[in-house]
Write an enzyme that holds these catalytic residues in place. Structure first.
Site, PDB file in Angstrom:
ATOM      1  CG  ASP A  95      -3.132 -36.940   4.147  1.00  0.00           C
ATOM      2  OD1 ASP A  95      -4.155 -36.225   4.090  1.00  0.00           O
ATOM      3  OD2 ASP A  95      -2.004 -36.496   4.423  1.00  0.00           O
ATOM      4  CB  ILE A  96      -9.120 -36.947   3.646  1.00  0.00           C
ATOM      5  CG1 ILE A  96      -8.929 -35.872   4.728  1.00  0.00           C
ATOM      6  CG2 ILE A  96      -9.664 -38.236   4.239  1.00  0.00           C
ATOM      7  CD1 ILE A  96     -10.243 -35.361   5.324  1.00  0.00           C
ATOM      8  CG  ASN A 122     -13.579 -38.823  13.074  1.00  0.00           C
ATOM      9  OD1 ASN A 122     -14.212 -38.244  13.952  1.00  0.00           O
ATOM     10  ND2 ASN A 122     -12.274 -39.050  13.184  1.00  0.00           N
ATOM     11  CE1 TYR A 234     -13.109 -28.174  13.483  1.00  0.00           C
ATOM     12  CE2 TYR A 234     -14.807 -26.955  14.661  1.00  0.00           C
ATOM     13  CZ  TYR A 234     -14.221 -28.150  14.308  1.00  0.00           C
ATOM     14  OH  TYR A 234     -14.751 -29.339  14.772  1.00  0.00           O
ATOM     15  CE  LYS A 238     -15.482 -30.194  11.449  1.00  0.00           C
ATOM     16  NZ  LYS A 238     -15.314 -31.601  11.043  1.00  0.00           N
ATOM     17  CB  VAL A 271     -15.825 -34.748  22.292  1.00  0.00           C
ATOM     18  CG1 VAL A 271     -15.374 -36.136  22.716  1.00  0.00           C
ATOM     19  CG2 VAL A 271     -17.261 -34.795  21.787  1.00  0.00           C
ATOM     20  CB  THR A 273     -10.603 -35.386  21.333  1.00  0.00           C
ATOM     21  OG1 THR A 273     -10.869 -34.087  20.760  1.00  0.00           O
ATOM     22  CG2 THR A 273     -11.868 -36.210  21.358  1.00  0.00           C
TER      23      THR A 273
HETATM   24  P1  NDP Z   1      -8.631 -35.567  17.159  1.00  0.00           P
HETATM   25  O1  NDP Z   1      -7.643 -34.495  16.898  1.00  0.00           O
HETATM   26  O2  NDP Z   1      -8.442 -36.471  18.319  1.00  0.00           O
HETATM   27  O3  NDP Z   1      -8.805 -36.485  15.862  1.00  0.00           O
HETATM   28  C1  NDP Z   1      -8.781 -35.977  14.567  1.00  0.00           C
HETATM   29  C2  NDP Z   1      -8.404 -37.130  13.652  1.00  0.00           C
HETATM   30  O4  NDP Z   1      -8.387 -36.641  12.291  1.00  0.00           O
HETATM   31  C3  NDP Z   1      -6.987 -37.667  13.935  1.00  0.00           C
HETATM   32  O5  NDP Z   1      -7.007 -39.062  13.769  1.00  0.00           O
HETATM   33  C4  NDP Z   1      -6.158 -36.998  12.846  1.00  0.00           C
HETATM   34  O6  NDP Z   1      -4.972 -37.704  12.518  1.00  0.00           O
HETATM   35  C5  NDP Z   1      -7.159 -37.053  11.715  1.00  0.00           C
HETATM   36  N1  NDP Z   1      -6.757 -36.239  10.580  1.00  0.00           N
HETATM   37  C6  NDP Z   1      -6.413 -34.931  10.578  1.00  0.00           C
HETATM   38  N2  NDP Z   1      -6.072 -34.567   9.317  1.00  0.00           N
HETATM   39  C7  NDP Z   1      -6.206 -35.657   8.532  1.00  0.00           C
HETATM   40  C8  NDP Z   1      -5.997 -35.912   7.165  1.00  0.00           C
HETATM   41  N3  NDP Z   1      -5.538 -34.973   6.330  1.00  0.00           N
HETATM   42  N4  NDP Z   1      -6.239 -37.153   6.676  1.00  0.00           N
HETATM   43  C9  NDP Z   1      -6.691 -38.138   7.510  1.00  0.00           C
HETATM   44  N5  NDP Z   1      -6.866 -37.960   8.828  1.00  0.00           N
HETATM   45  C10 NDP Z   1      -6.637 -36.729   9.319  1.00  0.00           C
HETATM   46  O7  NDP Z   1     -10.027 -34.820  17.264  1.00  0.00           O
HETATM   47  P2  NDP Z   1     -11.529 -35.300  17.510  1.00  0.00           P
HETATM   48  O8  NDP Z   1     -11.608 -36.757  17.725  1.00  0.00           O
HETATM   49  O9  NDP Z   1     -12.099 -34.394  18.508  1.00  0.00           O
HETATM   50  O10 NDP Z   1     -12.185 -34.912  16.103  1.00  0.00           O
HETATM   51  C11 NDP Z   1     -12.853 -35.828  15.264  1.00  0.00           C
HETATM   52  C12 NDP Z   1     -13.872 -35.061  14.431  1.00  0.00           C
HETATM   53  O11 NDP Z   1     -14.863 -34.513  15.308  1.00  0.00           O
HETATM   54  C13 NDP Z   1     -13.302 -33.882  13.656  1.00  0.00           C
HETATM   55  O12 NDP Z   1     -13.893 -33.822  12.377  1.00  0.00           O
HETATM   56  C14 NDP Z   1     -13.722 -32.687  14.491  1.00  0.00           C
HETATM   57  O13 NDP Z   1     -13.820 -31.512  13.732  1.00  0.00           O
HETATM   58  C15 NDP Z   1     -15.078 -33.149  14.986  1.00  0.00           C
HETATM   59  N6  NDP Z   1     -15.556 -32.435  16.174  1.00  0.00           N
HETATM   60  C16 NDP Z   1     -14.924 -32.539  17.368  1.00  0.00           C
HETATM   61  C17 NDP Z   1     -15.412 -31.870  18.476  1.00  0.00           C
HETATM   62  C18 NDP Z   1     -14.776 -31.970  19.821  1.00  0.00           C
HETATM   63  O14 NDP Z   1     -15.278 -31.304  20.776  1.00  0.00           O
HETATM   64  N7  NDP Z   1     -13.725 -32.774  20.007  1.00  0.00           N
HETATM   65  C19 NDP Z   1     -16.600 -30.997  18.377  1.00  0.00           C
HETATM   66  C20 NDP Z   1     -17.213 -30.979  17.073  1.00  0.00           C
HETATM   67  C21 NDP Z   1     -16.694 -31.671  16.028  1.00  0.00           C
HETATM   68  P3  NDP Z   1      -3.593 -37.475  13.338  1.00  0.00           P
HETATM   69  O15 NDP Z   1      -3.716 -38.290  14.590  1.00  0.00           O
HETATM   70  O16 NDP Z   1      -2.579 -37.985  12.371  1.00  0.00           O
HETATM   71  O17 NDP Z   1      -3.492 -36.010  13.612  1.00  0.00           O
END
Ligand code: NDP
Length: 316
Positions: A95-96, A122, A234, A238, A271, A273
């Protein structure tokens, strides 16, 4: 942007998507492949979404991947899926935002692998969806996306292995965090300029900006603060991460060649997600592409302190 402009943007996106889809089929030559199965890559927040895809694609290329999640069982579930495909992946809790979790992770890496070669930051959160712009969770967003990422970078840096190809840090960021974004820019021209100029950019400037924003959130005046208008908390988190990437690259460039660490950030695009409630114009597999490409760049092509999208450099 008018209707025609939108249509042209859509066509350009589609064309680039096809180009990248072709590029992904071109194998790396033995000369370009600087990594081996002993190369260790850590991906944060990799239990789902873009992080899971980055972990999968790095493992498909033949690296050993440490797949981390804030929930160990979720890391284990994702790892089991990838191991079933014959990939070299290992789960770990991380957990970051939790100093204890980050320290335990670093100790485990030291014992288990002695160090790492690639760190993909990520993990991130965004609580806004669609046209919402609430700052209810602003503190968590900034604590996770900026301070959490900074914490893991600072903790892992001493564990990044020296090599002739350089260790690599990839920060998953967003175009929403551009200081000069077309729609989403910082309103105060002095702050904008200070963030863009090497002479005035500092961690203190970033801390002051974020503290100022959070105090405006607390006293209810943030809407008149000249902050980005879309997903304000957000976008600011970023923006801080992007600018910090530039700052850190400058500091890391003072290292000897044998201890080189390259640090860059990228925007995965919009994306589908959980974060976007499955809205978007690309899959997690496509969104992960630029991050994987950056992590694996041949040493003669790699630079530091840059911002990328769709395998091309973009402005901060
Ligand atoms: P998801 O919500 O699917 O994934 C986010 C991940 O981050 C999850 O695994 C989540 O864990 C984890 N996470 C959140 N808080 C913590 C923490 N404190 N410690 C460790 N892990 C943590 O989103 P995305 O895959 O879309 O996002 C991935 C990255 O891409 C992010 O940084 C997001 O800002 C960036 N991004 C995404 C975009 C999009 O369109 N989807 C656009 C631009 C950037 P848990 O499953 O436990 O919640």
């Amino acid at each position: 942007m008018g209707k025609k402009g939108k249509e042209r943007a859509r066509e350009r996106r589609e064309q680039r998507r096809q180009e990248i889809s072709h590029l992904r089929t071109v194998p790396y030559s033995p000369h370009e492949r600087w990594w081996s199965k002993e190369t260790v890559a850590v991906v944060t927040g990799a239990n789902q979404g873009i992080g899971y895809e980055i972990a999968r694609q790095l493992a498909v290329h033949g690296l050993h991947v440490v797949l981390t999640s804030r929930d160990f069982d979720r890391a284990l579930g994702a790892t089991t899926n990838l191991q079933a495909e014959g990939l070299s992946v290992q789960p770990c809790q991380l957990d970051i935002t939790d100093a204890g979790s980050v320290m335990s992770f670093a100790s485990w890496i030291q014992l288990e692998h002695g160090g790492i070669d690639v760190l993909v930051n990520n993990a991130g959160v965004n609580f806004n969806r669609g046209a919402d712009n609430s700052v209810e969770f602003a503190e968590t967003v900034i604590k996770t996306n900026y301070y959490g990422t900074k914490r893991i970078i600072d903790t892992m840096l001493p564990l990044m292995r020296p090599s002739s190809f350089g260790a690599r840090i990839v920060n998953v960021s967003s175009r929403l965090g551009r200081a000069n974004g077309r729609k989403n820019k910082i309103g105060d021209p002095t702050l904008r300029e200070n963030l863009m100029k090497d002479e005035t950019l500092s961690e203190q400037l970033l801390d002051e900006m974020l503290t100022n924003f959070l105090s405006q959130v607390n006293d209810g005046t943030w809407q008149n603060g000249g902050w980005p208008q879309m997903y304000t908390d957000y976008s600011l988190s970023k923006l801080a991460l992007n600018v910090y990437t530039r700052l850190k690259a400058r500091k890391l460039s003072e290292r000897l060649d044998s201890h080189r660490v390259y640090i860059n950030c990228f925007c995965p695009g919009w994306v589908k997600t959980q974060m976007t409630n499955w809205e978007g114009n690309m899959s997690a597999e496509e969104g992960a592409d630029t991050g994987v490409w950056m992590a694996l760049l041949p040493v003669e092509n790699i630079s530091s302190g840059r911002f990328y999208a769709e395998r091309r450099e973009i402005d901060f």
